[in-house]
Design a protein around this motif. Structure first.
Motif: not given
Lengths: 520, 383
Positions: B29-36, B238-243
């Motif tokens: 979850h770290l990448d999504a956490l970072l972006s979000g 964050g997940a949406t941002l990285r999608s």
């Protein structure tokens, strides 16, 4: 939303924005200028703009006046609430985005660098008592106009103080249609009235917009301006008349004082100059210097007379000629002199040789002739003028040259084709010219009474004049007249048969002169 | 505010539409956490976290996954007499990059608080699940081997520690313990709730940042006073941002219950002096003007006081604090960092309404426009 009706006690946004406190306010996005402003509010919270009544002019203060975001919100509320204008204190960096918003929403925006509460107070006072503000404006205009002494400056003051008004002083055309059209556009006409130096002029003000009360204010200011314009122009006329009189006096002193001296040598105009043993001659000289007259070293005088000897030159005619005379000529005059006007040109003379002197004189004569011809062509004073050119003389002999010029001009009256005559062309007619007048005309008629009765009396008189000019030679007379010798002798016979005695020496000179006078 | 769960773990849900709630934070979850964590964050954002990301990844790998407890489950999972506190960085992010943490600061801080109050902490919560504090909370949980409460005190990045729903609910940020880059431990006890100004004044001397344990309270109270679901929502966003798919703004708006204010091209980024701006705010005022696309010459103006706190469209208030104004880069598909923003860039402006606690009069007073020096009432945004 009904607007308040336009009465004198209301003030439009246009008029309010022209008021004195608004001078230091930069205005943008001007719109709705004809609408009434009911009140002025000073606010320090944008929510107060939201609750402002329509017809209000809002002045922001403190922090909200200085930031772009708060001013933008205020402009937006102003648009929603029909507020007439918003005044703020933005600096140059923050202003452009708000100005652009104000322009898009057509909300007038003012940017003021000074004390906003004081501005609000002043505007509030004007909105409460607009008549007082108008009266102040009229009074200020009166004060400023009274300080001006040129027509251009008076009109400039009016245009500066009455913002949005164009003023001209003009003579309107006589078509009624033009008047109706102009009044529809919003213009005010104030006739200059009977005191004006020129008749029929009016002050015309064109208003870009305005209420009835504003039009009244403009008219009041124009009427004040009218009085000052009349005074200025009258003063200018008086000054001009005074100058003409001074010129006339100075010339008379300069030239005629020489005659009164009795110092003149009997052998012609080239007498040695009078010694300045008494102080009086130097007074006209210094006056001449003050007037900027150049006399000499050599001069040629000129003279202008009305063609009709019965016409007397009065002050009005003199001012008219002075006004119509071309500017910038290298010529002194025209100045009132005897029965008409005198003038002269000055020129140099190296005195190196007789030929050079004569050629300089010829050049000067030609240039004076050309100048006079041009002036007679261009000057229109309502009657025909003739001119004469005198003889070249030294500066001290100006009077003689002027006298010769006058005689030449009088001789020019009898020349149908040429309105300018040079003294050297005049010859014996100089005596006739000198003596000419109504009495002489009558005498001539009596002397040649038998001829006057004849059908071709004038032709007979001309023939007689030529015949006597040529010393009784019909052949030479025929050449001069351009007819056959027999015509001449035939006419002379008829003249003798009509009863004129041409051989009596005591009457011949008179008959000769009469023939010249009547042969014109 | 509903929490939108992300798949990966089982969980109960009340509503058949909702997906499974997130119950633990793993290294995945770290990448999504970072972006979000950067959604709605403008000036505290940075796309470069440097060593921190690696450090947290290692922690999560070694000590993860970290249990994530929804606020309504705290009583059941931790017991009624459990204790918890919030953790967060107070101070300057720039100072943190200059003087990075040693890695034991959360432990030192929490141990000191436990010592002061003679209790043991059973869970930690992020002070705010936004910006760097979102993953510093995860790091703290890893180091302390404690679960995380899925709630935070701000729901956005707010500059002062007493701008929190914890405080709105009456909790005292003090006693608090902050640990600085040189190992200084700053302990503030303040019965008069003055922990914010006192700790703020210690920042400069301590090196510019203090990793702080604050708002110690019974876990149930802390959870009830927080904004529920903040951390899981952060990861979901964050997940949406990285999608990598388009229509980032509208999709986030739908996911998080917000709306688009508009899109525009940057015309001007200006700093100005503002009379009446509160002097306790770290950064100077910045205005961003956008030429709104699709409307004849309309302008979007953003007023930034650390974060974007006001959005005007041609003078109409389209959004303001305490709601969160997010700037997105539709062309690069990510959040906007003010340091990178230039004239000519295209920006989507998204408004995410804050938690309803912030819309109370007390909330508006603490975190509304006036708290940032903007004399405006809060109106919930027009249209």
């Amino acid at each position: 939303m009904n607007d308040t009706p336009h009465t004198a006690e209301n003030i439009t946004l246009a008029e309010l924005l022209r008021a004195e406190p608004m001078c230091s306010v930069q205005l943008h996005a001007l719109a709705g200028l004809d609408r009434i402003v009911d009140e002025v509010r000073l606010v320090d919270d944008v929510e107060q703009v939201r609750s402002a009544r329509p017809g209000t002019l809002v002045v922001l203060q403190h922090d909200i006046a200085q930031t772009a975001w708060s001013t933008a919100i205020a402009v937006r509320y102003a648009w929603e609430r029909n507020v007439r204008a918003v005044i703020c204190e933005l600096d140059l960096a923050a202003a452009p985005s708000v100005i652009s918003l104000a322009e898009r929403l057509s909300v007038p925006l003012g940017i003021h660098e000074g004390d906003l509460p004081t501005l609000a107070l002043q505007l509030s006072a004007i909105v409460a008592f607009p008549e007082a503000s108008r009266a102040r404006l009229v009074a200020r205009c009166a004060e400023l106009i009274a300080q001006q002494d040129e027509v251009d400056e008076i009109l400039a003051v009016v245009q500066t103080e009455l913002a949005g008004v164009r003023v001209t002083l003009h003579t309107p055309s006589r078509e009624g249609g033009a008047t109706e059209r102009s009044e529809a556009e919003g213009s005010i006409r104030v006739p200059m009235g009977p005191l004006d130096v020129r008749s029929g002029r009016e002050l015309l003000a064109t208003l870009q917009r305005g209420s009835v009360a504003w039009a009244r204010t403009v008219r009041a200011v124009l009427e004040i301006a009218r009085a000052q314009i009349i005074a200025c122009e009258a003063a200018a006329q008086v000054r001009l008349a005074q100058r003409r009189q001074l010129e006339e006096w100075t010339l008379r002193q300069l030239v005629d004082s020489r005659r009164e001296d009795g110092e003149r040598a009997p052998d012609g105009p080239f007498a040695p100059p009078a010694t300045s043993r008494d102080p009086q001659p130097s007074e006209p000289r210094s006056a001449a210097d003050r007037l900027g007259w150049r006399i000499g070293p050599r001069v040629i005088g000129g003279s202008i007379l009305p063609l009709d000897p019965a016409v007397a030159v009065d002050d009005d005619l003199d001012l008219a000629l002075a006004a119509a005379w071309p500017q910038g000529l290298d010529l002194a005059g025209p100045i009132r002199y005897h029965a008409g006007w005198g003038l002269w040109i000055s020129f140099e003379d190296d005195n190196a040789s007789l030929e050079q002197t004569q050629s300089a004189e010829r050049r000067a004569l030609r240039s004076l002739g050309a100048l006079l011809q041009r002036c007679l062509d261009d000057v229109h004073v309502g009657l025909t003028l003739v001119a004469g050119i005198g003889t070249p003389a030294s500066g001290d002999e100006l009077s003689a040259s002027l006298r010769h010029a006058e005689l030449a001009a009088r001789a020019a009256r009898s020349e149908h084709d040429h309105h300018i005559v040079t003294f050297s062309q005049v010859g014996a007619r100089a005596f006739l010219a000198a003596a000419d007048g109504p009495a002489l005309q009558e005498l001539a008629m009596d002397t040649l009474a038998p001829l006057a009765a004849a059908e071709d009396g004038r032709a007979l008189a001309r023939t007689l004049a030529a015949y006597l000019d040529c010393g009784g030679s019909t052949g030479r007379a025929a050449e001069v007249l351009g007819v056959h010798r027999n015509t001449v002798s035939g006419r002379i016979d008829r003249i003798r048969r009509l009863g004129l005695d041409l051989d009596d020496p005591s009457t011949r000179l008179g008959i000769h002169m009469a023939a010249h006078l009547l042969g014109r | 505010m509903t929490s939108v769960p992300l798949g990966g773990s089982h969980g109960a849900d009340d509503n058949g539409d909702r997906r499974n709630q997130l119950t633990a934070v793993t290294v995945d979850h770290l990448d999504a956490l970072l972006s979000g964590s950067q959604l709605g964050v403008l000036t505290a954002a940075s796309t470069f976290t440097g060593a921190l990301e690696g450090w947290i990844a290692r922690l999560l790998e070694e000590r993860g996954p970290i249990p994530l407890i929804a606020p309504h489950e705290v009583a059941d999972r931790l017991g009624p007499s459990a204790h918890a506190c919030a953790v967060g960085l107070v101070g300057s992010l720039a100072a943190l990059y200059e003087l990075p943490p040693r890695g034991d600061e959360p432990i030192v801080a929490v141990r000191q608080i436990e010592h002061l109050l003679d209790v043991r902490m059973d869970a930690v919560a992020p002070l705010n699940a936004a910006g760097i504090n979102a993953f510093l909370a995860v790091a703290a949980a890893c180091l302390l081997e404690l679960p995380l409460i899925d709630a935070d005190g701000q729901g956005q990045v707010l500059p002062l520690i007493d701008q929190s729903t914890f405080a709105l609910d009456g909790l005292n940020p003090a006693p608090l313990v902050g640990v600085g880059p040189w190992g200084d431990v700053v302990t503030v006890q303040s019965p008069q709730r003055r922990g914010e100004p006192v700790e703020r004044s210690a920042l400069a001397g301590a090196g510019g940042w203090l990793l702080t344990a604050l708002y110690p309270a019974p876990a149930v109270e802390l959870a009830a006073a927080g904004i529920p679901g903040s951390l899981s929502r952060c990861i979901a966003a964050g997940a949406t941002l990285r999608s990598g798919r388009g229509q980032l703004g509208p999709r986030l708006a739908q996911q998080l219950g917000g709306r688009m204010i508009g899109r525009g091209q940057v015309r001007e980024i200006g700093q100005h002096t503002e009379p009446g701006a509160p002097t306790n705010q770290p950064a100077g005022p910045v205005s961003i003007r956008l030429a709104k696309t699709g409307s004849a010459a309309a302008e979007i103006t953003l007023e930034v006081r650390n974060e974007a706190v006001l959005a005007l469209v041609d003078g109409t208030v389209a959004g303001s604090a305490p709601d969160v104004i997010c700037l997105l880069d539709p062309l690069r598909g990510r959040t906007v960092d003010l340091l990178d923003l230039q004239e000519g860039d295209t920006v989507d402006v998204l408004l995410l309404p804050a938690h309803e606690r912030w819309h109370t009069p007390a909330g508006i007073e603490r975190a509304g426009p006036a708290a940032f020096g903007l004399q405006l009432p809060y109106r919930g945004g027009a249209r």
